[in-house]
Design an enzyme around this catalytic site. Structure first.
Site, PDB file in Angstrom:
ATOM      1  N   LYS A 159      -2.396 -12.155  -9.651  1.00 51.76           N
ATOM      2  CA  LYS A 159      -3.597 -12.062  -8.804  1.00 51.76           C
ATOM      3  C   LYS A 159      -4.639 -11.163  -9.434  1.00 51.76           C
ATOM      4  CE  LYS A 159      -5.217 -10.190  -4.507  1.00 51.76           C
ATOM      5  NZ  LYS A 159      -4.933  -9.125  -3.594  1.00 51.76           N
ATOM      6  N   LYS A 176       0.837  -1.204   0.000  1.00 49.02           N
ATOM      7  CA  LYS A 176       0.000   0.000   0.000  1.00 49.02           C
ATOM      8  C   LYS A 176       0.876   1.260   0.000  1.00 49.02           C
ATOM      9  CE  LYS A 176      -4.229  -0.891  -0.481  1.00 49.02           C
ATOM     10  NZ  LYS A 176      -5.050  -1.872  -0.333  1.00 49.02           N
ATOM     11  N   LYS A 210      -8.579  -5.437  -8.275  1.00 48.61           N
ATOM     12  CA  LYS A 210      -8.929  -4.149  -8.874  1.00 48.61           C
ATOM     13  C   LYS A 210      -7.741  -3.200  -8.886  1.00 48.61           C
ATOM     14  CE  LYS A 210     -12.351  -4.843  -6.312  1.00 48.61           C
ATOM     15  NZ  LYS A 210     -13.296  -4.622  -5.240  1.00 48.61           N
TER      16      LYS A 210
HETATM   17  P1  TYM Z   1     -10.565  -7.986   0.096  1.00 45.71           P
HETATM   18  O1  TYM Z   1     -11.779  -7.140   0.132  1.00 45.71           O
HETATM   19  O2  TYM Z   1      -9.354  -7.466  -0.561  1.00 45.71           O
HETATM   20  O3  TYM Z   1     -10.909  -9.379  -0.543  1.00 45.71           O
HETATM   21  C1  TYM Z   1     -11.990 -10.149  -0.060  1.00 45.71           C
HETATM   22  C2  TYM Z   1     -11.660 -11.623  -0.128  1.00 45.71           C
HETATM   23  O4  TYM Z   1     -11.390 -12.006  -1.472  1.00 45.71           O
HETATM   24  C3  TYM Z   1     -10.144 -12.665  -1.522  1.00 45.71           C
HETATM   25  N1  TYM Z   1      -9.500 -12.381  -2.808  1.00 45.71           N
HETATM   26  C4  TYM Z   1      -8.917 -13.317  -3.555  1.00 45.71           C
HETATM   27  N2  TYM Z   1      -8.761 -14.635  -3.363  1.00 45.71           N
HETATM   28  C5  TYM Z   1      -8.135 -15.330  -4.337  1.00 45.71           C
HETATM   29  N3  TYM Z   1      -7.660 -14.753  -5.475  1.00 45.71           N
HETATM   30  C6  TYM Z   1      -7.801 -13.428  -5.700  1.00 45.71           C
HETATM   31  N4  TYM Z   1      -7.361 -12.898  -6.837  1.00 45.71           N
HETATM   32  C7  TYM Z   1      -8.447 -12.641  -4.716  1.00 45.71           C
HETATM   33  N5  TYM Z   1      -8.745 -11.332  -4.608  1.00 45.71           N
HETATM   34  C8  TYM Z   1      -9.386 -11.188  -3.431  1.00 45.71           C
HETATM   35  C9  TYM Z   1      -9.342 -12.120  -0.357  1.00 45.71           C
HETATM   36  O5  TYM Z   1      -8.311 -12.997   0.026  1.00 45.71           O
HETATM   37  C10 TYM Z   1     -10.425 -11.994   0.697  1.00 45.71           C
HETATM   38  O6  TYM Z   1     -10.643 -13.235   1.332  1.00 45.71           O
HETATM   39  N6  TYM Z   1      -8.741  -7.544   4.699  1.00 45.71           N
HETATM   40  C11 TYM Z   1      -9.768  -8.182   3.924  1.00 45.71           C
HETATM   41  C12 TYM Z   1     -11.175  -7.934   4.414  1.00 45.71           C
HETATM   42  C13 TYM Z   1     -11.348  -8.223   5.865  1.00 45.71           C
HETATM   43  C14 TYM Z   1     -11.401  -9.518   6.462  1.00 45.71           C
HETATM   44  C15 TYM Z   1     -11.581  -9.283   7.835  1.00 45.71           C
HETATM   45  C16 TYM Z   1     -11.321 -10.812   5.951  1.00 45.71           C
HETATM   46  C17 TYM Z   1     -11.483  -7.298   6.833  1.00 45.71           C
HETATM   47  N7  TYM Z   1     -11.626  -7.929   8.023  1.00 45.71           N
HETATM   48  C18 TYM Z   1     -11.696 -10.335   8.753  1.00 45.71           C
HETATM   49  C19 TYM Z   1     -11.430 -11.874   6.867  1.00 45.71           C
HETATM   50  C20 TYM Z   1     -11.610 -11.621   8.240  1.00 45.71           C
HETATM   51  C21 TYM Z   1      -9.672  -7.667   2.481  1.00 45.71           C
HETATM   52  O7  TYM Z   1      -9.224  -6.606   2.227  1.00 45.71           O
HETATM   53  O8  TYM Z   1     -10.211  -8.472   1.580  1.00 45.71           O
END
Ligand code: TYM
Length: 356
Positions: free
Chosen positions: A205, A122, A208
């Site tokens: 990966k 980030k 967005k």
């Molecule tokens: P976020 O919003 O970036 O993504 C949500 C979920 O989607 C998964 N993901 C992927 N998995 C496989 N391949 C990909 N290309 C891919 N892109 C996204 C992410 O691994 C995630 O599971 N920090 C987290 C949100 C969060 C959270 C939590 C998750 C906040 N608090 C507590 C679990 C428990 C996040 O930014 O995910």
């Protein structure tokens, strides 16, 4: 163990996960997270939420955030998350999480947060906005998980460093306050290992921020857009000799194929590749049609949900109420463990959750 008892033990297992509302969800979110949510809601006590506080770290415009929160909730439901089976809520409706975040911040250390790979990423992506929320992002995530004393957290591979910190904080809290309140949350995926869904543009990966718009298939993309995006996916000039190892972009296409197509289809194209007969256009056509087959029912349900915004509010309200009941129970025990405030105090009354 008798069957009934076994079922109850399964139901007692608590699961937490969330997704940031940063626009329409894509296939990475679907296969990394949602598909596991669907599986787990059938067996365990699940809490699935929309991480709107986390989204603030990138400073979205208010109208964008509001829209994306509503959209993410609609997509959860359209994908098959069921409020009768899981507690579905919006993070900011549960202020108890913010209080736990505060306590966990006292046992989170600067060095470990600075070393977190997602923080470094980030800093690279938004050098003009390295805010404190970005640094303590994993602490808030730990609070999300520990507030329901979760054992399982279904996430994609990119979230594993955060989960490791959540386990550290659970252990540290238990040790410092001489309690066994928090279990150590484990990553969960029914595929075995947490996965990383690649982009169509050759990036490892689908995301967005990481890949270009062309490399991402959104759950809301109409069939024509899906066909166009898959058609333009990066490949190579084809294998030159039998058994030639695949280039990364071609490997990526096979990874996607494995997720959306039948094993027979995958085997067919693998054999074609091995024997140098593969036609990438044929593979792409099949891949696009299988993605469309997966997404069509989701898009149909989404249309019905769009026509009924009142239903959405009722679901969010009910979810927040259930999530807060669970969160308050944990927080009460946290306060007792720390001995913060006055002994035997009456907790303040619960205000109404906010509406969307
Ligand atoms: P976020 O919003 O970036 O993504 C949500 C979920 O989607 C998964 N993901 C992927 N998995 C496989 N391949 C990909 N290309 C891919 N892109 C996204 C992410 O691994 C995630 O599971 N920090 C987290 C949100 C969060 C959270 C939590 C998750 C906040 N608090 C507590 C679990 C428990 C996040 O930014 O995910």
């Amino acid at each position: 163990m008798p069957q009934q008892q076994q079922k109850e033990t399964q139901q007692n297992i608590r699961v937490v996960s969330g997704i940031r509302p940063t626009g329409d969800l894509h296939l990475g979110n679907y296969f990394g997270a949602i598909q596991n949510f669907l599986y787990l809601q059938e067996k365990h006590t699940c809490f699935f939420f929309i991480a709107d506080w986390h989204a603030l770290t990138t400073h979205p415009r208010p109208a964008e955030l509001g829209y994306a929160t509503q959209r993410t909730l609609q997509l959860y439901l359209a994908c098959g998350l069921d409020p009768q089976k899981a507690t579905i809520y919006i993070q900011s409706h549960v202020p108890e999480i913010a209080e736990l975040y505060l306590y966990l911040n006292m046992i989170a250390y600067l060095g470990e947060l600075e070393r977190c790979p997602t923080f470094k990423e980030k800093v690279r992506l938004q050098p003009d906005n390295v805010n404190a929320g970005l640094l303590t992002y994993p602490v808030l995530m730990a609070a999300d998980i520990l507030i329901h004393r979760a054992q399982y957290v279904p996430v994609g591979k990119d979230q594993l460093p955060h989960l490791e910190l959540a386990r550290d904080y659970a252990r540290r809290f238990n040790h410092l306050y001489e309690t066994d309140l928090f279990p150590e949350p484990q990553p969960y995926t029914f595929q075995g290992e947490p996965i990383k869904v690649p982009g169509l543009d050759g990036s490892p990966k689908m995301s967005k921020t990481g890949s270009s718009e062309k490399g991402v298939i959104f759950l809301t993309d109409p069939p024509e857009v899906i066909r166009q995006k898959v058609k333009r996916a990066v490949t190579d000039s084809g294998p030159q000799y039998p058994g030639q190892p695949m280039s990364e972009p071609v490997q990526n296409l096979f990874t996607l194929l494995e997720l959306v197509s039948s094993p027979e289809t995958v085997n067919y194209f693998r054999e074609q590749y091995q024997s140098c007969k593969i036609r990438y256009a044929e593979l792409k056509h099949q891949l696009a049609e299988d993605i469309i087959r997966l997404l069509t029912p989701i898009q149909e349900r989404l249309k019905e949900l769009e026509a009924n915004p009142k239903q959405l509010q009722a679901i969010a309200y009910e979810g927040a109420t259930r999530a807060r009941t669970s969160a308050r129970e944990t927080l009460q025990r946290v306060r007792e463990a720390i001995q913060i405030g006055l002994k035997g105090e009456t907790p303040p009354p619960v205000p109404e959750p906010l509406t969307l």
